[in-house]
Design an enzyme around this catalytic site. Sequence first.
Site, PDB file in Angstrom:
ATOM      1  N   LYS A  13      34.215  41.050  32.897  1.00  0.00           N
ATOM      2  CA  LYS A  13      33.321  42.212  32.901  1.00  0.00           C
ATOM      3  C   LYS A  13      34.063  43.471  33.358  1.00  0.00           C
ATOM      4  O   LYS A  13      33.995  44.511  32.706  1.00  0.00           O
ATOM      5  CB  LYS A  13      32.115  41.964  33.848  1.00  0.00           C
ATOM      6  N   ARG A  88      21.685  40.706  38.675  1.00  0.00           N
ATOM      7  CA  ARG A  88      22.097  39.312  38.844  1.00  0.00           C
ATOM      8  C   ARG A  88      20.921  38.397  39.127  1.00  0.00           C
ATOM      9  O   ARG A  88      21.123  37.196  39.280  1.00  0.00           O
ATOM     10  CB  ARG A  88      23.061  39.218  40.016  1.00  0.00           C
ATOM     11  N   ARG A 127      43.722  36.562  39.836  1.00  0.00           N
ATOM     12  CA  ARG A 127      43.333  37.975  39.708  1.00  0.00           C
ATOM     13  C   ARG A 127      43.925  38.833  40.827  1.00  0.00           C
ATOM     14  O   ARG A 127      43.934  38.452  41.982  1.00  0.00           O
ATOM     15  CB  ARG A 127      41.807  38.062  39.751  1.00  0.00           C
ATOM     16  N   ARG A 161      41.281  39.740  46.332  1.00  0.00           N
ATOM     17  CA  ARG A 161      39.999  39.691  47.037  1.00  0.00           C
ATOM     18  C   ARG A 161      39.903  38.447  47.908  1.00  0.00           C
ATOM     19  O   ARG A 161      40.286  37.365  47.472  1.00  0.00           O
ATOM     20  CB  ARG A 161      38.854  39.697  46.026  1.00  0.00           C
ATOM     21  N   ARG A 172      29.983  30.777  43.643  1.00  0.00           N
ATOM     22  CA  ARG A 172      29.620  31.934  42.819  1.00  0.00           C
ATOM     23  C   ARG A 172      29.178  31.488  41.425  1.00  0.00           C
ATOM     24  O   ARG A 172      28.252  32.063  40.852  1.00  0.00           O
ATOM     25  CB  ARG A 172      30.801  32.904  42.754  1.00  0.00           C
TER      26      ARG A 172
HETATM   27  P1  ADP Z   1      32.816  39.036  40.103  1.00  0.00           P
HETATM   28  O1  ADP Z   1      33.664  40.140  39.561  1.00  0.00           O
HETATM   29  O2  ADP Z   1      33.654  37.875  40.501  1.00  0.00           O
HETATM   30  O3  ADP Z   1      31.688  38.688  39.189  1.00  0.00           O
HETATM   31  P2  ADP Z   1      31.589  40.966  41.893  1.00  0.00           P
HETATM   32  O4  ADP Z   1      32.701  41.863  42.278  1.00  0.00           O
HETATM   33  O5  ADP Z   1      30.646  41.447  40.862  1.00  0.00           O
HETATM   34  O6  ADP Z   1      32.184  39.549  41.473  1.00  0.00           O
HETATM   35  O7  ADP Z   1      30.747  40.570  43.184  1.00  0.00           O
HETATM   36  C1  ADP Z   1      31.362  40.104  44.357  1.00  0.00           C
HETATM   37  C2  ADP Z   1      30.287  39.669  45.339  1.00  0.00           C
HETATM   38  O8  ADP Z   1      29.461  40.799  45.678  1.00  0.00           O
HETATM   39  C3  ADP Z   1      29.305  38.622  44.813  1.00  0.00           C
HETATM   40  O9  ADP Z   1      29.782  37.293  44.994  1.00  0.00           O
HETATM   41  C4  ADP Z   1      28.067  38.912  45.675  1.00  0.00           C
HETATM   42  O10 ADP Z   1      28.224  38.395  46.988  1.00  0.00           O
HETATM   43  C5  ADP Z   1      28.097  40.427  45.785  1.00  0.00           C
HETATM   44  N1  ADP Z   1      27.349  41.090  44.688  1.00  0.00           N
HETATM   45  C6  ADP Z   1      27.862  41.925  43.736  1.00  0.00           C
HETATM   46  N2  ADP Z   1      26.903  42.359  42.917  1.00  0.00           N
HETATM   47  C7  ADP Z   1      25.737  41.801  43.333  1.00  0.00           C
HETATM   48  C8  ADP Z   1      24.398  41.838  42.880  1.00  0.00           C
HETATM   49  N3  ADP Z   1      24.034  42.560  41.794  1.00  0.00           N
HETATM   50  N4  ADP Z   1      23.467  41.125  43.570  1.00  0.00           N
HETATM   51  C9  ADP Z   1      23.798  40.415  44.661  1.00  0.00           C
HETATM   52  N5  ADP Z   1      25.039  40.310  45.132  1.00  0.00           N
HETATM   53  C10 ADP Z   1      26.023  41.000  44.486  1.00  0.00           C
HETATM   54  P1  ADP Z   2      34.812  39.847  36.194  1.00  0.00           P
HETATM   55  O1  ADP Z   2      34.703  41.338  36.427  1.00  0.00           O
HETATM   56  O2  ADP Z   2      33.868  39.351  35.139  1.00  0.00           O
HETATM   57  O3  ADP Z   2      34.703  39.047  37.454  1.00  0.00           O
HETATM   58  P2  ADP Z   2      37.638  40.431  35.580  1.00  0.00           P
HETATM   59  O4  ADP Z   2      37.525  41.481  34.540  1.00  0.00           O
HETATM   60  O5  ADP Z   2      38.026  40.850  36.937  1.00  0.00           O
HETATM   61  O6  ADP Z   2      36.259  39.553  35.622  1.00  0.00           O
HETATM   62  O7  ADP Z   2      38.656  39.316  35.044  1.00  0.00           O
HETATM   63  C1  ADP Z   2      39.044  38.230  35.855  1.00  0.00           C
HETATM   64  C2  ADP Z   2      40.552  37.983  35.690  1.00  0.00           C
HETATM   65  O8  ADP Z   2      40.819  37.469  34.380  1.00  0.00           O
HETATM   66  C3  ADP Z   2      41.391  39.246  35.841  1.00  0.00           C
HETATM   67  O9  ADP Z   2      42.594  38.896  36.522  1.00  0.00           O
HETATM   68  C4  ADP Z   2      41.655  39.684  34.397  1.00  0.00           C
HETATM   69  O10 ADP Z   2      42.929  40.335  34.291  1.00  0.00           O
HETATM   70  C5  ADP Z   2      41.655  38.368  33.637  1.00  0.00           C
HETATM   71  N1  ADP Z   2      41.048  38.470  32.298  1.00  0.00           N
HETATM   72  C6  ADP Z   2      39.994  39.249  31.932  1.00  0.00           C
HETATM   73  N2  ADP Z   2      39.692  39.068  30.623  1.00  0.00           N
HETATM   74  C7  ADP Z   2      40.580  38.137  30.152  1.00  0.00           C
HETATM   75  C8  ADP Z   2      40.773  37.517  28.860  1.00  0.00           C
HETATM   76  N3  ADP Z   2      40.008  37.817  27.807  1.00  0.00           N
HETATM   77  N4  ADP Z   2      41.778  36.607  28.770  1.00  0.00           N
HETATM   78  C9  ADP Z   2      42.560  36.295  29.845  1.00  0.00           C
HETATM   79  N5  ADP Z   2      42.419  36.840  31.078  1.00  0.00           N
HETATM   80  C10 ADP Z   2      41.435  37.755  31.233  1.00  0.00           C
END
Ligand code: ADP
Ligand code: ADP
Length: 216
Positions: A13, A88, A127, A161, A172
């Site tokens: 994302k 979410r 990541r 992170r 998660r």
């Molecule tokens: P990821 O990129 O791995 O999907 P995020 O950066 O979006 O993770 O979120 C990291 C953490 O922040 C989540 O595990 C949760 O604890 C909190 N968080 C983020 N967005 C939300 C949301 N919309 N509702 C509740 N908790 C959230």
């Molecule tokens: P999210 O925001 O959904 O938690 P990220 O965009 O941070 O996910 O992506 C998670 C990890 O995977 C990052 O290290 C990113 O560089 C890598 N990544 C993202 N998209 C792809 C893809 N299509 N193929 C391989 N690696 C990816």
Amino acid sequence: MNIILLGPPGAGKGTQASRLVSERGMVQLSTGDMLRAAVKAGTPVGLKAKAVMDAGELVSDEIVSALIGEALDKLPPETGVIFDGYPRTAAQAESLDAILAERNRTLDHVIELEVNEDALVERITGRFTCANCGEGYHDSFKQPKVEGTCDVCGGTEFKRRPDDNAETVRTRMAEYRAKTAPILPIYEARSLVSRVDGMADIADVNAAIEGILGAR
Ligand code: ADP
Ligand code: ADP
Ligand code: ZN
């Protein structure tokens, strides 16, 4: 244009949002980024959220919806927005409808990134991001073009992170399955959902999303 990027942790994302920001001038609103900034700044929200985030659980709906409302109020009304990591839960989806309606905004697309769960652990544990500009990278899938130097800003410091570890990832993913995946039918009933193969290369995922969003 206002869109939601939906998908489990590590689906891509943030990576895709960042491409839309540079290609389309949209603004990315990531509740994860906002919460991490609050934790870093030691605000009351940050103090409440830290332990919940470290455990991989969800922060309260009230907190994240308030953050989104405040962030939208700082944007010019014509700016397109990408919601990344929000909503979410069903309650957040309901709040978002109200938040958008109050600001005369409409939701145009909900894009679900479909990924194989086994790939997520590898994506998340590899990541890292630029400490200066936040650009996302991966140990195997997206190394900086020049080792140790950010492609975007030239920064040389990177960070990982604290919640990007194999144990927290399981929690998660379980939270996603139990609370987030069930909101898709709400948007399906409104014909807003498009699915994209999130296992494809980053550039191919981007092309698929561009195809859904259409002409600029
Ligand atoms: P990821 O990129 O791995 O999907 P995020 O950066 O979006 O993770 O979120 C990291 C953490 O922040 C989540 O595990 C949760 O604890 C909190 N968080 C983020 N967005 C939300 C949301 N919309 N509702 C509740 N908790 C959230
Ligand atoms: P999210 O925001 O959904 O938690 P990220 O965009 O941070 O996910 O992506 C998670 C990890 O995977 C990052 O290290 C990113 O560089 C890598 N990544 C993202 N998209 C792809 C893809 N299509 N193929 C391989 N690696 C990816
Ligand atoms: Zn950078």
